[in-house]
Write a protein that holds these residues in place. Sequence first.
Motif, PDB file in Angstrom:
ATOM      1  N   THR A 122      -2.103  -1.919  11.717  1.00 37.08           N
ATOM      2  CA  THR A 122      -2.797  -3.164  11.350  1.00 37.08           C
ATOM      3  C   THR A 122      -2.524  -3.498   9.904  1.00 37.08           C
ATOM      4  N   LEU A 123      -2.033  -2.626   8.962  1.00 37.06           N
ATOM      5  CA  LEU A 123      -1.710  -3.175   7.587  1.00 37.06           C
ATOM      6  C   LEU A 123      -0.047  -4.211   7.774  1.00 37.06           C
ATOM      7  N   VAL A 182       4.120  -1.026   3.296  1.00 32.27           N
ATOM      8  CA  VAL A 182       3.641   0.339   3.405  1.00 32.27           C
ATOM      9  C   VAL A 182       4.590   1.428   3.133  1.00 32.27           C
ATOM     10  N   ILE A 236       1.087  -1.168  -0.030  1.00 30.44           N
ATOM     11  CA  ILE A 236      -0.012   0.070  -0.041  1.00 30.44           C
ATOM     12  C   ILE A 236       0.798   1.066  -0.252  1.00 30.44           C
ATOM     13  N   LYS A 249       1.366  -6.362   5.168  1.00 24.85           N
ATOM     14  CA  LYS A 249       1.254  -5.529   3.659  1.00 24.85           C
ATOM     15  C   LYS A 249       2.540  -4.596   4.074  1.00 24.85           C
ATOM     16  N   ARG A 290      -0.956  -7.464   8.905  1.00 27.26           N
ATOM     17  CA  ARG A 290      -1.323  -8.237   7.928  1.00 27.26           C
ATOM     18  C   ARG A 290      -0.454  -8.495   6.676  1.00 27.26           C
ATOM     19  N   LEU A 312      -9.259  -0.602   5.896  1.00 28.83           N
ATOM     20  CA  LEU A 312      -9.331  -1.934   6.237  1.00 28.83           C
ATOM     21  C   LEU A 312     -10.718  -2.386   5.959  1.00 28.83           C
TER      22      LEU A 312
END
Length: 824
Positions: free
Chosen positions: A654-655, A662, A515, A660, A658, A754
Amino acid sequence: MPSHCDLCGLPLRYGTITHSVDDKPLYFCCQGCRMVYTMLLESADVKDPARFRESDLFRQCVAAGVIPASEADLERLHASAAPSPAQPETDIPDSIPSDTLPLDLRVDGMWCPACAWVIETALSRVDGVAQATCHFTTDRLRCHYEPARTDPAQIRQTIVHLGYPVHDADAGDTGQLTLRRELIRLFITGLFSVNVMMLSWALYAGFFTDLTEDAVFKISLPIVLMASVAFVYGGGPMLRKAWFGMVHLAPGMETLVGLAAGCAYVYSFYNWLSGSIHLYFDTACMLITLVLLGKLLEQQARNRVRRDLDAFFALQPGKVRMVTHAWPSGRWVAIDQLVLGDRFAVEPGEIVPADGRVVSGRASIDESALTGEARPKDVKAGDSVKSGTRIIHGQVTAVADATGEDTVLGQMIGIMARGLEQKSSFEARTDRMLRGFVPLIVILAVGTGLVWMAAGVSLNQALVRAVTVMVISCPCALGVAIPMARLAGVSMAGRKGILVREIEAFERAGAVDSIVFDKTGTLTHGRWEVADVVVSPGLDLPTVIGWAAGLEHTADHEIARAITAYATRHDVPAAAVTDIRIHPNGITGRAGDRLLRIGSRAFVQDETGAAPDPIGETNHTPTSCIFLEVDGRQAATIYFGDMIRSAVPALIQTLKDRNKKVAIISGDDAHATRKVAQSVGIKAARGNLLPAAKAEYIDMLVQKGRHPAMVGDGINDAAAMARAHLSVAVHSGQALAAEAAHLTLMRGDPAQLLTVFDLSRQVNRKVTQNLWCAWVYNLIGIPVAMSGLLTPLLAATAMLFSSLTVIGNTLLMVVRMPDDGNKH
């Protein structure tokens, strides 16, 4: 005060309801009289209530029980309280009895909200009407009625008697009419099919084996006639679709069912003419009946899923209360008459008809229909309002900035409508697969019949087994699997304030592993704010803030507005400052006998000869600061910056949890970009990037085999978004039509990302489950049917349960998905 009602003339025995016209007080015995007077005043522009008693509308309202005809009626009205006219226009609550049916209508000729109230009240007097809600601004009426006690004709007649033309609603009632037609078709087809089966059973049981062919021909005549009605009337629409599908070389589900039912009917008709008792009319009839039942249940499920979308589309108003010099309090006109620059008024319970800027009044607004945010928003003069939002309490007058399709609501409706018409690449592949699937099944069915005939089975049995193969392999579940899950996803996304532009967004979101965020306006608020104020020892913070606000209240620039807003937010009044002088880099003034100076480091240095250093330290991430001096001594350092959104640190964590990757890319200063990244826990950050450089950064990730999502404002980041696997726009209040994104977060909160991933996971999981269910059913069912272990009726029943399994599985997502729009 008078002793009798100004409208109906009955005594004011049970209380008085007042209403003023041109500062003249009027007195009414009940809410009905006041509302009817408002209606008549709007329509006739006559202010004398006594002149209305001879009007047709007055007499119709008396007949409908809205206005009391006698003191006994007045007592009855007060015994059962009528609905409050101030209640907002809301949808039908979930507490409606389950044995009622919904009815949606469009009502024309309403002049003001009082008309809607009168219609609701009149319908509440109709025996069998459980609930009625009339929306004046959208001209829509929705009610629930008990079919054993009343019917739509009586409801329509009640409204027409009040003087309002009534029509089928553009969306809701069309569906209801279709539903009623299909219910009638199913009932008639089922009735004839049951009788055909009963009589056919007598033939199969051998009761007529001793009769002559002529006798069997005549006895079978009722079967033929009833089967023909079921086949032609019940199967007519399906047979037409099957025919056109074959003609245009695009066979579908109807082709298989039509071929199966048609073969059974034509073969049975030929045998009947030949005097044979080998008739399979019952097979043809029950095939059609079961398919009709399945399609009806499927349509009901679709209506359940579309409920949120229909409510959203119904937000478009048809009227507006326009404010002019001739009508300073506002007069209702058609929404088409509103143009840019016109003023309009909105009161409690009404939907804002256009995007605009408030010029007077205060109100609390419900924006949940657009953003999914349940908390009301307070607006006052200078604030903006959006079409489709609803006034909870208070009233405002606003100037129209956008109307019709140019409003936020109009753009959202257009985008959602186009999105629903799209097909994802996966769905397109499935459609192409189905086009080859149908001919393959026909070949398998014909082959099955020929093989069994070669094996010594009679023509009758071979035909039955061929028909069974066509029925069991009907691709109903395949045709429903993806569209149902997709529709449910779009519906739930809209409910949570997420606008879906491209239907592939759910599939794309499931593959995202990186992301990339834009900084300004995405992770930050995108506006200049006071980040912190650090004062010198011996001075208190409120006093310093008051001095700064007093100096800046006459200036018109970003720093002045930020300081004024900061003082207002902390309930600090601006100090009385006189002799204010504005300089290129600062402002001077006097508070009593104190000399105040506020400005940049260069401005203070010019006056004192020494450059000041910032006082103390701040825990925030500022990008600039100014200095306040009192009598030549440094009093405070005011830090400014584009503040980070409060939910961003938790979102980034949180990302990362998971798995991800960033990153931040921005056109702002590289140092400021890195400081923002450090404060929210992001390691990869690049600043001073032009739009082309942002796009190159996305290309670099793609070349590394990643599937990046670009999150920005949708306009300045258009180039980077076009290169990203998934593009997400954080709505900033600018034109939606200019955004280049698969999804738009209408609440303007990046934490909604999210919800996007959660919803994508749900939708993709349901699509996969539905497809597996459909394919496993066919892989098992087709060989079993070819083996001769099934009859056409068992195959049709299995086909029905296959479709219902897919539908039920999708509905589970709608029921179980929490409405957690405010969770993040």
